[in-house]
Design a protein around this motif. Structure first.
Motif, PDB file in Angstrom:
ATOM      1  N   MET A 280       8.527 -34.381 -50.880  1.00  0.00           N
ATOM      2  CA  MET A 280       9.393 -33.907 -52.076  1.00  0.00           C
ATOM      3  C   MET A 280      10.561 -33.402 -51.393  1.00  0.00           C
ATOM      4  N   LYS A 281      11.313 -34.209 -50.301  1.00  0.00           N
ATOM      5  CA  LYS A 281      12.341 -33.679 -49.511  1.00  0.00           C
ATOM      6  C   LYS A 281      13.527 -34.651 -49.868  1.00  0.00           C
ATOM      7  N   LEU A 282      14.761 -34.224 -49.900  1.00  0.00           N
ATOM      8  CA  LEU A 282      15.969 -34.891 -49.830  1.00  0.00           C
ATOM      9  C   LEU A 282      16.580 -34.775 -48.882  1.00  0.00           C
ATOM     10  N   TYR A 283      17.386 -35.996 -48.057  1.00  0.00           N
ATOM     11  CA  TYR A 283      17.872 -35.664 -46.973  1.00  0.00           C
ATOM     12  C   TYR A 283      19.489 -36.283 -47.261  1.00  0.00           C
ATOM     13  N   MET A 294      18.642 -31.057 -45.359  1.00  0.00           N
ATOM     14  CA  MET A 294      17.325 -31.559 -46.040  1.00  0.00           C
ATOM     15  C   MET A 294      17.032 -30.175 -46.959  1.00  0.00           C
ATOM     16  N   ALA A 295      16.576 -30.619 -48.225  1.00  0.00           N
ATOM     17  CA  ALA A 295      16.297 -29.787 -49.067  1.00  0.00           C
ATOM     18  C   ALA A 295      14.967 -30.258 -50.037  1.00  0.00           C
ATOM     19  N   VAL A 306      19.607 -27.111 -42.232  1.00  0.00           N
ATOM     20  CA  VAL A 306      20.406 -28.001 -41.333  1.00  0.00           C
ATOM     21  C   VAL A 306      19.498 -28.900 -40.773  1.00  0.00           C
ATOM     22  N   PHE A 307      19.290 -30.125 -40.975  1.00  0.00           N
ATOM     23  CA  PHE A 307      18.450 -31.089 -40.260  1.00  0.00           C
ATOM     24  C   PHE A 307      18.710 -31.199 -39.030  1.00  0.00           C
ATOM     25  N   ILE A 308      20.185 -31.550 -38.658  1.00  0.00           N
ATOM     26  CA  ILE A 308      20.570 -32.106 -37.292  1.00  0.00           C
ATOM     27  C   ILE A 308      22.230 -31.758 -37.470  1.00  0.00           C
TER      28      ILE A 308
END
Length: 595
Positions: A280-283, A294-295, A306-308
């Motif tokens: 249940m993650k959003l990118y 990502m959240a 911050v994913f990247i």
């Protein structure tokens, strides 16, 4: 829902202080426009467009300079001038496909004439080049207007003797008996026998998902989880949810609701977006700050991560829900990149032969990825998800491919073409191309496909639309917004079929990338290939508890080593405090119970 109703977010939501985002001051730098290449045209504002877009009847430069630059009448024996002054090849006139954008190439096509026309298999070619229906032969009428459809062997009535040697039906003609086949069959090489037509492999079936060929016909079926529609051809789902971005907010629209609800605030300018149903993650990409975020979307207002960092312009993001990776396109770097869903071990998969990669779609079940490239030579490509076995699927009659969507049950790939104002599709091998026009005042961008329907966003009208994926009919405007709708995704468990991962039990130290019936161990950027190979055969082995030995270090796609980002961005950055995890989404904004 009213077709052109502009939805407005409830004032209470607008005043909801927890949704306040950081106010960013943008500093604009004035730079001299770069020189365009030899195959490009320079607009007055310095923008570069392909030369093929000049004098094509559509203004692509600000002010329409590309349509005013020495655009003259068409010349040449094999060219046709459209009403909008676009020049096309003569063989594209009256071919059943609109090529002039204004449709003038398909006007007055009730009678095909001219030596350039090739008559269909069920037509008769008159001596003057006219194509005539076989049924009009030998009827004592001058249908060809040169009498070539009468006389000759008409009076012999050869079809009355042993059916003229035909396997199915026979019709007399001035040149002898003409054989034909019933629907579902095609004529063999001898022109007399009839063989079964496989409608499924030829792509002429009307099945929504699964097609099974039968002798003289075909049958339709649906994948598990879908139900057959009343016409026996379609497959649908009772309830689904659309997820899309408007400005800096993420919305949900249930198929049974009339208005959307706010789910999350999403900083950024409308870059690529996708979700992981398992965690249940959003990118999503923020092309202003050059990061991918990502959240959590499990129902509480959590801080995001911050994913990247240090990305270019990222318009395409796709989650590999089986191999547990995130893939994205980078328009500035002209690359396709990948990292674990945790944000670790970034790697560049493809760095050559790309001009302006935009959207990307994954088929982890079969280990294949697809992407659009809207550069000077526009195209759609595919490869295994490890970047190998790359091939071009579509490279002709394509100008500005934007969004991309996979229909895995039906084994078709859909895309939007903003320049041609079309939605098109092909099979996963690039055959059986289909298309439908959206109209001159359209610029389709993001696209999704689910069940019976296509969903797409339009840049010009700021609208979210829906239509039958098979023919573009039953077109409906779901909503209009004041701001641009940048992405659309279908949020449903059927979009993420569960199959065992081929990477389970692998010895990959950094990345285990899916391929066709296999997997590939890949190195993160910045890791020596020799060291990586040694670690894949030793350090990466599974421990007795089933966990793998992992490093806390990840690598940026630029090859520079950096720690996995731990900096968090908070919804209310004015005091740099995270929201309490017990803060819940109001009931009207929760995810559908079915999810």
């Amino acid at each position: 829902m009213a077709g052109k109703k502009v939805f407005r977010i409830r004032s209470s939501l607008l005043r909801f202080e927890l949704l306040h985002l950081v106010i960013v001051t943008a500093y604009c730098s004035t730079t001299s426009p770069a020189l365009c290449g030899p195959s490009q045209f320079t607009c007055s504002d310095g923008r570069c467009i392909p030369l093929t877009w000049v004098c094509d009847g559509t203004a692509d430069c600000s002010g329409g300079l590309d349509e005013l630059a020495n655009c003259t009448s068409c010349s040449g024996r094999d060219t046709f001038e459209c009403n909008n002054k676009l020049c096309i090849s003569q063989h594209r006139v009256c071919d059943g496909q609109v090529d002039c954008y204004d449709g003038s190439d398909e006007h007055n096509c009730t009678k095909w004439t001219g030596s350039h026309v090739t008559c269909g298999p069920e037509d008769f070619s008159c001596d003057n080049g006219t194509c005539l229906l076989i049924e009009k032969l030998c009827n004592h009428e001058n249908d060809c207007e040169d009498l070539s459809d009468e006389g000759g062997r008409c009076e012999l009535q050869e079809c009355s003797k042993a059916n003229g040697g035909c396997a199915q039906w026979c019709h007399d003609s001035p040149r002898g008996p003409l054989c034909g086949c019933q629907p579902g069959f095609v004529k063999g090489p001898d022109g007399k026998r009839c063989t079964d037509l496989d409608e499924c492999t030829s792509g002429i079936d009307s099945c929504s998902q699964i097609c099974r060929n039968t002798v003289g016909s075909y049958e339709c079926a649906c994948a598990e989880g879908y139900h057959v529609t009343l016409d026996g051809r379609g497959c649908d789902v009772q309830e689904y949810t659309l997820m899309f971005r408007v400005g800096q907010r993420l919305f949900l629209l249930n198929s049974n609701d009339r208005e959307p609800s706010v789910l999350l605030p999403v900083p950024g300018d409308g870059g690529g977006m996708d979700y992981d149903l398992q965690d249940m993650k959003l990118y999503w990409a923020d092309n202003i700050r050059k990061v991918i975020y990502m959240a959590s979307i499990h129902g509480s207002w959590n801080d995001l991560e911050v994913f990247i960092q240090d990305t270019g312009r990222v318009d395409g993001i796709a989650v590999d829900w089986i191999g547990r990776h995130l893939y994205w396109t980078d328009d500035d770097k002209d690359t396709i990149e990948v990292a674990r869903l945790s944000g670790e071990h970034g790697a560049t998969l493809i760095r050559t032969g790309l001009d302006k990669p935009r959207d990307i779609a994954l088929d982890p079940v079969n280990g294949v990825m697809y992407w659009t490239d809207w550069g000077t030579t526009a195209k759609i490509e595919r490869s295994h998800m490890d970047g190998k076995n790359r091939q071009i699927l579509v490279s002709s009659e394509i100008s500005w491919p934007n969004g991309l969507a996979l229909d895995i049950p039906n084994k078709r790939l859909y895309w939007t073409d903003g320049k041609r104002q079309k939605i098109e599709s092909v099979t996963l091998t690039g055959s059986g191309r289909r298309s439908f026009n959206l109209g001159q005042r359209s610029h389709p961008f993001s696209i999704a496909v689910f069940g019976e329907h296509l969903f797409w966003t339009d840049v010009l009208s700021s609208a979210l639309e829906r239509a039958d994926k098979r023919n573009g009919e039953r077109r409906v405007v779901l909503l209009h917004t004041r701001d641009r709708i940048s992405n659309v995704r279908v949020f449903h468990s059927l979009m993420r079929p569960k199959v065992p991962s081929l990477c389970r039990g692998s010895h990959c130290r950094y990345l285990c990338l899916l391929s066709s019936n296999s997997h590939t161990c890949a190195c993160a950027d910045g890791i020596n290939s020799t060291v990586c190979s040694q670690e894949n055969s030793s350090d990466g082995k599974a421990k007795p508890d089933g966990k793998r030995t992992e490093s806390n270090t990840s690598f940026s796609t630029s090859g520079q080593v950096h720690r996995k980002p731990t900096r968090r961005i908070f919804w209310n950055q004015t005091n740099r405090k995270s929201l309490k995890t017990k803060t819940r989404i109001p009931p009207s904004q929760k995810l559908p119970a079915a999810l």
